[in-house]
Design a protein around this motif. Structure first.
Motif, short mmCIF file in Angstrom:
data_model
loop_
_atom_site.label_atom_id
_atom_site.label_comp_id
_atom_site.label_asym_id
_atom_site.label_seq_id
_atom_site.Cartn_x
_atom_site.Cartn_y
_atom_site.Cartn_z
N PRO A 224 0.71 -1.25 -0.13
CA PRO A 224 -0.01 0.21 0.09
C PRO A 224 0.77 1.29 -0.06
CG PRO A 224 0.08 -0.99 2.29
CD PRO A 224 0.52 -2.01 1.28
N ILE A 225 2.14 1.11 0.22
CA ILE A 225 3.04 2.46 0.31
C ILE A 225 3.75 2.87 -0.92
CG2 ILE A 225 4.95 3.63 1.31
CD1 ILE A 225 2.64 3.00 3.31
N CYS A 226 4.11 1.65 -1.55
CA CYS A 226 5.01 1.72 -2.91
C CYS A 226 4.25 1.14 -4.07
CB CYS A 226 6.49 1.54 -2.63
SG CYS A 226 6.76 -0.34 -2.51
N PRO B 192 5.90 -11.97 1.97
CA PRO B 192 5.37 -12.76 3.00
C PRO B 192 5.78 -12.41 4.27
CG PRO B 192 5.76 -14.13 1.20
CD PRO B 192 6.55 -12.81 0.82
N ARG B 193 6.97 -11.86 4.41
CA ARG B 193 7.67 -11.55 5.63
C ARG B 193 7.35 -10.14 6.42
NH1 ARG B 193 13.75 -11.79 4.27
NH2 ARG B 193 12.69 -10.66 2.60
N PHE B 194 6.91 -9.32 5.35
CA PHE B 194 6.35 -8.13 5.89
C PHE B 194 4.87 -7.69 5.25
CE2 PHE B 194 10.75 -7.91 4.84
CZ PHE B 194 11.32 -7.87 6.08
N ARG B 195 4.14 -8.77 4.94
CA ARG B 195 2.85 -8.64 4.57
C ARG B 195 2.05 -7.76 5.40
NH1 ARG B 195 -1.20 -12.58 1.50
NH2 ARG B 195 -2.85 -11.43 1.72
N PRO B 196 1.37 -6.61 5.03
CA PRO B 196 0.85 -6.30 3.50
C PRO B 196 1.87 -5.65 2.69
CG PRO B 196 -0.35 -4.99 5.03
CD PRO B 196 0.51 -5.68 6.01
N PHE B 197 3.06 -5.22 3.28
CA PHE B 197 3.82 -4.48 2.76
C PHE B 197 5.02 -5.40 1.91
CE2 PHE B 197 2.50 -2.83 6.67
CZ PHE B 197 1.92 -1.40 6.42
N CYS C 169 8.82 -0.12 4.04
CA CYS C 169 7.51 0.35 3.84
C CYS C 169 6.58 0.31 4.89
CB CYS C 169 6.90 -0.35 2.49
SG CYS C 169 7.69 0.43 1.07
N ALA C 170 6.99 -0.62 5.70
CA ALA C 170 6.33 -1.02 7.05
C ALA C 170 6.45 0.09 8.02
CB ALA C 170 6.45 -2.38 7.72
N ASP C 171 7.77 0.40 8.23
CA ASP C 171 8.18 1.58 9.25
C ASP C 171 7.43 2.78 8.55
OD1 ASP C 171 9.38 -0.33 10.59
OD2 ASP C 171 11.58 0.58 9.86
N VAL C 172 7.40 3.17 7.39
CA VAL C 172 6.90 4.41 6.80
C VAL C 172 5.21 4.26 7.02
CG1 VAL C 172 5.96 5.68 4.79
CG2 VAL C 172 8.36 4.71 4.81
N ASP C 173 4.80 3.22 7.18
CA ASP C 173 3.15 3.18 7.49
C ASP C 173 3.18 3.55 9.11
OD1 ASP C 173 0.38 2.22 6.77
OD2 ASP C 173 0.95 1.06 8.67
N LEU C 174 4.01 2.85 9.93
CA LEU C 174 3.88 3.19 10.99
C LEU C 174 4.11 4.42 11.59
CD1 LEU C 174 3.66 1.78 13.95
CD2 LEU C 174 6.10 1.32 14.11
N GLY C 175 5.12 5.39 10.74
CA GLY C 175 5.38 6.70 11.05
C GLY C 175 4.21 7.35 10.62
N ARG C 176 3.34 6.99 9.87
CA ARG C 176 2.31 7.75 9.37
C ARG C 176 1.14 7.86 10.54
NH1 ARG C 176 1.72 6.39 2.88
NH2 ARG C 176 3.36 7.54 2.28
N TRP C 177 1.15 6.52 11.19
CA TRP C 177 -0.02 6.44 12.26
C TRP C 177 0.56 7.38 13.32
CZ3 TRP C 177 -4.35 4.40 12.30
CH2 TRP C 177 -4.83 3.61 11.24
#
Length: 59
Positions: free
Chosen positions: A7-9, A15-20, A25-33
């Motif tokens: 959903p970011i890029c 599968p290790r970082f799903r849905p990223f 990208c997982a950290d970018v999403d967390l930062g947005r929260w």
């Protein structure tokens, strides 16, 4: 079945970082929260009687 995308890029997910696709990208999403970029709208007013009673311990 179509492949999921990050959903970011919008790259294919890993599968290790799903849905990223990556830890980045997982950290970018967390930062947005954390910074409030993602918000759920509320129609409740700060001075709603029901809410104030709950916070005052009376509800």
């Amino acid at each position: 079945m179509s492949e999921s995308t990050c959903p970011i890029c919008h790259r294919p997910t890993d599968p290790r970082f799903r849905p990223f696709c990556s830890r980045h990208c997982a950290d970018v999403d967390l930062g947005r929260w954390f910074n409030g970029s993602y918000r759920v709208p509320s129609f409740r007013q700060d001075n709603d009687e029901e809410q104030n009673e709950y916070h005052d311990g009376e509800g």
